[in-house]
Design a protein around this motif. Structure first.
Motif, PDB file in Angstrom:
ATOM      1  N   HIS A 161       0.776  -1.245   0.000  1.00  0.00           N
ATOM      2  CA  HIS A 161       0.000   0.000   0.000  1.00  0.00           C
ATOM      3  C   HIS A 161       0.810   1.299   0.000  1.00  0.00           C
ATOM      4  CE1 HIS A 161      -3.668  -2.257   0.499  1.00  0.00           C
ATOM      5  NE2 HIS A 161      -3.118  -2.921   1.494  1.00  0.00           N
ATOM      6  N   PHE A 162       2.036   1.292   0.510  1.00  0.00           N
ATOM      7  CA  PHE A 162       2.755   2.553   0.694  1.00  0.00           C
ATOM      8  C   PHE A 162       4.145   2.610   0.065  1.00  0.00           C
ATOM      9  CE2 PHE A 162       0.030   1.918   4.476  1.00  0.00           C
ATOM     10  CZ  PHE A 162      -0.877   2.929   4.232  1.00  0.00           C
ATOM     11  N   SER A 163       4.612   1.548  -0.574  1.00  0.00           N
ATOM     12  CA  SER A 163       5.976   1.530  -1.091  1.00  0.00           C
ATOM     13  C   SER A 163       6.147   2.492  -2.262  1.00  0.00           C
ATOM     14  CB  SER A 163       6.363   0.120  -1.516  1.00  0.00           C
ATOM     15  OG  SER A 163       5.561  -0.302  -2.583  1.00  0.00           O
ATOM     16  N   LYS A 164       7.356   2.911  -2.465  1.00  0.00           N
ATOM     17  CA  LYS A 164       7.728   3.777  -3.572  1.00  0.00           C
ATOM     18  C   LYS A 164       8.716   3.014  -4.438  1.00  0.00           C
ATOM     19  CE  LYS A 164       5.707   7.457  -1.847  1.00  0.00           C
ATOM     20  NZ  LYS A 164       4.715   8.256  -2.399  1.00  0.00           N
ATOM     21  N   PRO A 165       8.718   3.156  -5.718  1.00  0.00           N
ATOM     22  CA  PRO A 165       7.791   3.908  -6.537  1.00  0.00           C
ATOM     23  C   PRO A 165       6.407   3.251  -6.573  1.00  0.00           C
ATOM     24  CG  PRO A 165       9.348   2.740  -7.927  1.00  0.00           C
ATOM     25  CD  PRO A 165       9.764   2.517  -6.517  1.00  0.00           C
ATOM     26  N   ILE A 166       5.416   4.054  -6.787  1.00  0.00           N
ATOM     27  CA  ILE A 166       4.022   3.626  -6.735  1.00  0.00           C
ATOM     28  C   ILE A 166       3.727   2.528  -7.759  1.00  0.00           C
ATOM     29  CG2 ILE A 166       1.655   4.417  -7.133  1.00  0.00           C
ATOM     30  CD1 ILE A 166       2.530   7.117  -5.960  1.00  0.00           C
ATOM     31  N   LYS A 167       4.384   2.584  -8.916  1.00  0.00           N
ATOM     32  CA  LYS A 167       4.094   1.611  -9.977  1.00  0.00           C
ATOM     33  C   LYS A 167       4.341   0.172  -9.537  1.00  0.00           C
ATOM     34  CE  LYS A 167       8.671   1.909 -12.017  1.00  0.00           C
ATOM     35  NZ  LYS A 167       9.436   2.257 -13.197  1.00  0.00           N
ATOM     36  N   ASN A 168       5.251  -0.050  -8.584  1.00  0.00           N
ATOM     37  CA  ASN A 168       5.570  -1.403  -8.143  1.00  0.00           C
ATOM     38  C   ASN A 168       4.504  -2.011  -7.233  1.00  0.00           C
ATOM     39  OD1 ASN A 168       7.936  -1.341  -9.597  1.00  0.00           O
ATOM     40  ND2 ASN A 168       9.184  -0.746  -7.848  1.00  0.00           N
ATOM     41  N   ARG A 169       3.617  -1.196  -6.713  1.00  0.00           N
ATOM     42  CA  ARG A 169       2.582  -1.712  -5.807  1.00  0.00           C
ATOM     43  C   ARG A 169       1.708  -2.754  -6.478  1.00  0.00           C
ATOM     44  NH1 ARG A 169       0.594   3.997  -3.147  1.00  0.00           N
ATOM     45  NH2 ARG A 169       2.649   4.620  -2.382  1.00  0.00           N
ATOM     46  N   ALA A 170       1.437  -2.585  -7.758  1.00  0.00           N
ATOM     47  CA  ALA A 170       0.625  -3.564  -8.488  1.00  0.00           C
ATOM     48  C   ALA A 170       1.320  -4.920  -8.537  1.00  0.00           C
ATOM     49  CB  ALA A 170       0.327  -3.063  -9.896  1.00  0.00           C
ATOM     50  N   VAL A 171       2.635  -4.906  -8.678  1.00  0.00           N
ATOM     51  CA  VAL A 171       3.404  -6.155  -8.673  1.00  0.00           C
ATOM     52  C   VAL A 171       3.292  -6.815  -7.302  1.00  0.00           C
ATOM     53  CG1 VAL A 171       5.704  -7.160  -8.934  1.00  0.00           C
ATOM     54  CG2 VAL A 171       5.004  -5.282 -10.421  1.00  0.00           C
ATOM     55  N   TYR A 172       3.457  -6.038  -6.247  1.00  0.00           N
ATOM     56  CA  TYR A 172       3.403  -6.589  -4.894  1.00  0.00           C
ATOM     57  C   TYR A 172       2.000  -7.097  -4.560  1.00  0.00           C
ATOM     58  CZ  TYR A 172       7.757  -3.908  -4.695  1.00  0.00           C
ATOM     59  OH  TYR A 172       8.993  -3.391  -4.955  1.00  0.00           O
ATOM     60  N   ARG A 173       0.972  -6.393  -5.023  1.00  0.00           N
ATOM     61  CA  ARG A 173      -0.409  -6.859  -4.791  1.00  0.00           C
ATOM     62  C   ARG A 173      -0.657  -8.184  -5.497  1.00  0.00           C
ATOM     63  NH1 ARG A 173      -2.207  -1.447  -6.102  1.00  0.00           N
ATOM     64  NH2 ARG A 173      -2.126  -0.286  -4.174  1.00  0.00           N
ATOM     65  N   THR A 174      -0.135  -8.301  -6.698  1.00  0.00           N
ATOM     66  CA  THR A 174      -0.292  -9.544  -7.450  1.00  0.00           C
ATOM     67  C   THR A 174       0.386 -10.694  -6.728  1.00  0.00           C
ATOM     68  OG1 THR A 174      -0.413  -8.310  -9.526  1.00  0.00           O
ATOM     69  CG2 THR A 174       0.112 -10.659  -9.679  1.00  0.00           C
ATOM     70  N   ILE A 175       1.554 -10.454  -6.169  1.00  0.00           N
ATOM     71  CA  ILE A 175       2.249 -11.499  -5.416  1.00  0.00           C
ATOM     72  C   ILE A 175       1.448 -11.866  -4.174  1.00  0.00           C
ATOM     73  CG2 ILE A 175       4.316 -12.023  -4.051  1.00  0.00           C
ATOM     74  CD1 ILE A 175       5.892 -10.370  -6.121  1.00  0.00           C
ATOM     75  N   GLN A 176       0.866 -10.876  -3.522  1.00  0.00           N
ATOM     76  CA  GLN A 176       0.050 -11.141  -2.341  1.00  0.00           C
ATOM     77  C   GLN A 176      -1.177 -11.985  -2.704  1.00  0.00           C
ATOM     78  OE1 GLN A 176      -1.995  -7.762  -0.625  1.00  0.00           O
ATOM     79  NE2 GLN A 176      -1.788  -8.613   1.431  1.00  0.00           N
TER      80      GLN A 176
END
Length: 181
Positions: A14-29
């Protein structure tokens, strides 16, 4: 899961930078992949976080990460070398394999021997996504539940978005060599 690990997970998603990588992390979750292929390792920070996040759902030795990048052949002088990338990623405990070269060359040489992946991440820094030859080889490393994320930089808005299986099939079929009569 400990409270510290849970907080770190929530930070990445939810809060990591750069913002574009959040979608990758959500997908992994959501997908909980064990086999990850990334084209465009870059500084290696996203790669480390992806492996760390995937190891929340499986032991580190069950995670396999394959990274393809130009490494020393990149134009940027401060690019991560192949040796430095391996050293940094090896500390995660995951099985690491790094493949130097552009995406089309990597896919044409290794696609049949890599196996299938749960998650494939395509970085915009690679400039190979317009090449039909890359898409021709991509279906060989995917299974029905695989997720492919492509970085989109059009319109100045950088973000990762999923590539639909139908789009992958159409791009792959468009690149299929035609036989002469």
């Amino acid at each position: 899961m400990s409270v510290t690990r849970c907080l770190k997970l929530q930070y990445l998603v939810h809060f990591s930078k750069p913002i574009k990588n959040r979608a990758v992390y959500r997908t992994i979750q959501q997908q909980r992949p064990r086999r990850i292929l990334e084209f465009g390792v870059g500084s290696g920070e996203r790669s480390l976080r992806m492996i760390e996040l995937a190891s929340q759902y499986a032991t580190a030795d069950q995670i396999q990460y394959v990274g393809a990048d130009l490494f020393e052949d990149r134009a940027v002088a401060a690019s991560l070398t192949l040796k430095a990338a391996y050293r940094a990623l090896r500390t995660t405990g995951a099985r690491i394999r790094l493949l130097p070269g552009d995406p089309v060359a990597v896919m044409s040489h290794f696609a049949n021997g890599l196996g299938t992946f749960d998650l494939v991440v395509l970085s915009a820094a690679q400039d190979a996504w317009d090449s039909g030859r890359f898409w021709f080889y991509l279906p060989r490393i995917l299974h029905p539940a695989s997720c492919v994320l492509r970085e989109d930089t059009r319109g100045g808005d950088e973000r990762f978005s999923p590539v639909a299986p139908g789009e992958i099939e159409s791009l792959a079929s468009a690149a299929t060599p035609r036989r002469a009569a």
